[in-house]
Design a protein around this motif. Structure first.
Motif, PDB file in Angstrom:
ATOM      1  N   PRO A   1      12.533   7.715 -10.055  1.00  0.00           N
ATOM      2  CA  PRO A   1      12.670   6.519 -10.869  1.00  0.00           C
ATOM      3  C   PRO A   1      12.348   5.234 -10.116  1.00  0.00           C
ATOM      4  CG  PRO A   1      14.815   7.328 -10.252  1.00  0.00           C
ATOM      5  CD  PRO A   1      13.823   8.325  -9.746  1.00  0.00           C
ATOM      6  N   HIS A   2      12.534   5.243  -8.816  1.00  0.00           N
ATOM      7  CA  HIS A   2      12.252   4.051  -8.026  1.00  0.00           C
ATOM      8  C   HIS A   2      11.848   4.477  -6.624  1.00  0.00           C
ATOM      9  CE1 HIS A   2      16.374   5.158  -7.057  1.00  0.00           C
ATOM     10  NE2 HIS A   2      16.186   4.574  -5.898  1.00  0.00           N
ATOM     11  N   SER A   3      10.844   3.819  -6.093  1.00  0.00           N
ATOM     12  CA  SER A   3      10.407   4.109  -4.744  1.00  0.00           C
ATOM     13  C   SER A   3       9.538   2.964  -4.252  1.00  0.00           C
ATOM     14  CB  SER A   3       9.621   5.417  -4.703  1.00  0.00           C
ATOM     15  OG  SER A   3       9.173   5.660  -3.398  1.00  0.00           O
ATOM     16  N   TRP A   4       9.819   2.510  -3.044  1.00  0.00           N
ATOM     17  CA  TRP A   4       9.020   1.455  -2.433  1.00  0.00           C
ATOM     18  C   TRP A   4       7.912   2.028  -1.547  1.00  0.00           C
ATOM     19  CZ3 TRP A   4       9.260  -3.437  -3.913  1.00  0.00           C
ATOM     20  CH2 TRP A   4      10.380  -3.855  -4.612  1.00  0.00           C
ATOM     21  N   GLN A   5       7.920   3.327  -1.350  1.00  0.00           N
ATOM     22  CA  GLN A   5       6.964   3.937  -0.433  1.00  0.00           C
ATOM     23  C   GLN A   5       5.512   3.835  -0.921  1.00  0.00           C
ATOM     24  OE1 GLN A   5       8.338   4.471   2.363  1.00  0.00           O
ATOM     25  NE2 GLN A   5      10.389   4.303   1.523  1.00  0.00           N
ATOM     26  N   PRO A   6       5.211   3.977  -2.206  1.00  0.00           N
ATOM     27  CA  PRO A   6       3.814   3.813  -2.628  1.00  0.00           C
ATOM     28  C   PRO A   6       3.268   2.409  -2.340  1.00  0.00           C
ATOM     29  CG  PRO A   6       5.025   4.971  -4.318  1.00  0.00           C
ATOM     30  CD  PRO A   6       6.037   4.506  -3.306  1.00  0.00           C
ATOM     31  N   LEU A   7       4.135   1.404  -2.387  1.00  0.00           N
ATOM     32  CA  LEU A   7       3.694   0.047  -2.052  1.00  0.00           C
ATOM     33  C   LEU A   7       3.288  -0.036  -0.585  1.00  0.00           C
ATOM     34  CD1 LEU A   7       3.315  -2.889  -2.938  1.00  0.00           C
ATOM     35  CD2 LEU A   7       5.691  -3.288  -2.282  1.00  0.00           C
ATOM     36  N   SER A   8       4.073   0.595   0.277  1.00  0.00           N
ATOM     37  CA  SER A   8       3.738   0.625   1.702  1.00  0.00           C
ATOM     38  C   SER A   8       2.411   1.351   1.932  1.00  0.00           C
ATOM     39  CB  SER A   8       4.865   1.309   2.477  1.00  0.00           C
ATOM     40  OG  SER A   8       4.498   1.528   3.798  1.00  0.00           O
ATOM     41  N   LEU A   9       2.215   2.464   1.244  1.00  0.00           N
ATOM     42  CA  LEU A   9       0.963   3.194   1.380  1.00  0.00           C
ATOM     43  C   LEU A   9      -0.221   2.379   0.854  1.00  0.00           C
ATOM     44  CD1 LEU A   9       2.067   6.783   0.376  1.00  0.00           C
ATOM     45  CD2 LEU A   9       1.222   6.051   2.584  1.00  0.00           C
ATOM     46  N   ALA A  10      -0.013   1.659  -0.232  1.00  0.00           N
ATOM     47  CA  ALA A  10      -1.096   0.843  -0.794  1.00  0.00           C
ATOM     48  C   ALA A  10      -1.473  -0.292   0.145  1.00  0.00           C
ATOM     49  CB  ALA A  10      -0.677   0.295  -2.152  1.00  0.00           C
ATOM     50  N   ILE A  11      -0.483  -0.946   0.732  1.00  0.00           N
ATOM     51  CA  ILE A  11      -0.768  -2.035   1.668  1.00  0.00           C
ATOM     52  C   ILE A  11      -1.482  -1.500   2.908  1.00  0.00           C
ATOM     53  CG2 ILE A  11       0.327  -3.712   3.204  1.00  0.00           C
ATOM     54  CD1 ILE A  11       2.429  -4.110   0.983  1.00  0.00           C
ATOM     55  N   GLY A  12      -0.981  -0.375   3.436  1.00  0.00           N
ATOM     56  CA  GLY A  12      -1.632   0.220   4.597  1.00  0.00           C
ATOM     57  C   GLY A  12      -3.042   0.695   4.292  1.00  0.00           C
ATOM     58  N   GLY A  13      -3.229   1.302   3.120  1.00  0.00           N
ATOM     59  CA  GLY A  13      -4.564   1.761   2.737  1.00  0.00           C
ATOM     60  C   GLY A  13      -5.531   0.605   2.527  1.00  0.00           C
ATOM     61  N   ALA A  14      -5.048  -0.478   1.919  1.00  0.00           N
ATOM     62  CA  ALA A  14      -5.898  -1.655   1.722  1.00  0.00           C
ATOM     63  C   ALA A  14      -6.293  -2.256   3.064  1.00  0.00           C
ATOM     64  CB  ALA A  14      -5.174  -2.685   0.856  1.00  0.00           C
ATOM     65  N   ALA A  15      -5.344  -2.329   3.985  1.00  0.00           N
ATOM     66  CA  ALA A  15      -5.657  -2.860   5.323  1.00  0.00           C
ATOM     67  C   ALA A  15      -6.635  -1.952   6.052  1.00  0.00           C
ATOM     68  CB  ALA A  15      -4.374  -3.032   6.129  1.00  0.00           C
ATOM     69  N   ALA A  16      -6.504  -0.628   5.866  1.00  0.00           N
ATOM     70  CA  ALA A  16      -7.434   0.305   6.511  1.00  0.00           C
ATOM     71  C   ALA A  16      -8.849   0.132   5.962  1.00  0.00           C
ATOM     72  CB  ALA A  16      -6.962   1.739   6.309  1.00  0.00           C
ATOM     73  N   PHE A  17      -8.983  -0.031   4.654  1.00  0.00           N
ATOM     74  CA  PHE A  17     -10.310  -0.242   4.085  1.00  0.00           C
ATOM     75  C   PHE A  17     -10.873  -1.606   4.471  1.00  0.00           C
ATOM     76  CE2 PHE A  17      -9.074   3.232   1.190  1.00  0.00           C
ATOM     77  CZ  PHE A  17     -10.172   4.042   1.412  1.00  0.00           C
ATOM     78  N   LEU A  18     -10.004  -2.600   4.637  1.00  0.00           N
ATOM     79  CA  LEU A  18     -10.474  -3.888   5.148  1.00  0.00           C
ATOM     80  C   LEU A  18     -10.921  -3.757   6.599  1.00  0.00           C
ATOM     81  CD1 LEU A  18      -7.918  -6.388   3.595  1.00  0.00           C
ATOM     82  CD2 LEU A  18     -10.337  -6.149   3.051  1.00  0.00           C
ATOM     83  N   GLY A  19     -10.322  -2.812   7.318  1.00  0.00           N
ATOM     84  CA  GLY A  19     -10.745  -2.557   8.690  1.00  0.00           C
ATOM     85  C   GLY A  19     -12.170  -2.043   8.760  1.00  0.00           C
ATOM     86  N   VAL A  20     -12.599  -1.310   7.768  1.00  0.00           N
ATOM     87  CA  VAL A  20     -13.989  -0.853   7.728  1.00  0.00           C
ATOM     88  C   VAL A  20     -14.931  -2.047   7.559  1.00  0.00           C
ATOM     89  CG1 VAL A  20     -15.637   0.554   6.424  1.00  0.00           C
ATOM     90  CG2 VAL A  20     -13.328   1.401   6.833  1.00  0.00           C
TER      91      VAL A  20
END
Length: 132
Positions: A80-99
């Motif tokens: 019902p609630h989880s903050w972990q996908p937000l952390s994964l999204a931020i990390g994934g966005a930063a990784a793609f910005l790293g490319v």
């Protein structure tokens, strides 16, 4: 599941025909290879679904006289609630910005991704929502 297996296998036959036709007409190797790979993936999924359908009970979608309500019921547990996908999204966005901007940005994004992934996997093993 029998219906889905047959659908994927028929899709594989169609993709195979299109791959052969595309390869003969275009003589372009990248698109032809992609179509043959799509054929292979469709065969794998169709075979898995057909193979699994033999081992499970007949579902409502496999019966001709079934109603929509026959397939109703509990589908599983959804968090019902989880903050972990937000952390994964931020990390994934930063990784793609790293490319784009430089590979050095991966040094900052990978720990965020790993923390989010670890937190999401073990979310219900600790704290007040502990289930196991």
């Amino acid at each position: 599941m029998k219906v889905q297996g047959k659908m994927f296998l028929w899709l594989a036959v169609f993709i195979l025909g299109m791959a052969i036709l595309y390869g003969v007409w275009s003589k372009e190797p990248a698109g032809t290879t992609a179509l043959f790979l799509a054929f292979g993936l469709s065969v794998m999924i169709g075979y898995y679904l057909a193979f699994t359908a033999r081992r499970v009970d007949t579902g409502a979608q496999d019966r001709k006289d079934a109603e929509v309500a026959d397939d109703a019921g509990e589908l599983g547990f959804f968090s019902p609630h989880s903050w972990q996908p937000l952390s994964l999204a931020i990390g994934g966005a930063a990784a793609f910005l790293g490319v784009i901007f430089g590979w050095w940005l991966l040094y900052f994004s990978l720990p965020v991704i790993l923390i989010g992934l670890f937190g999401w996997v073990f979310e219900y093993y600790r704290g007040e929502d502990q289930r196991y």
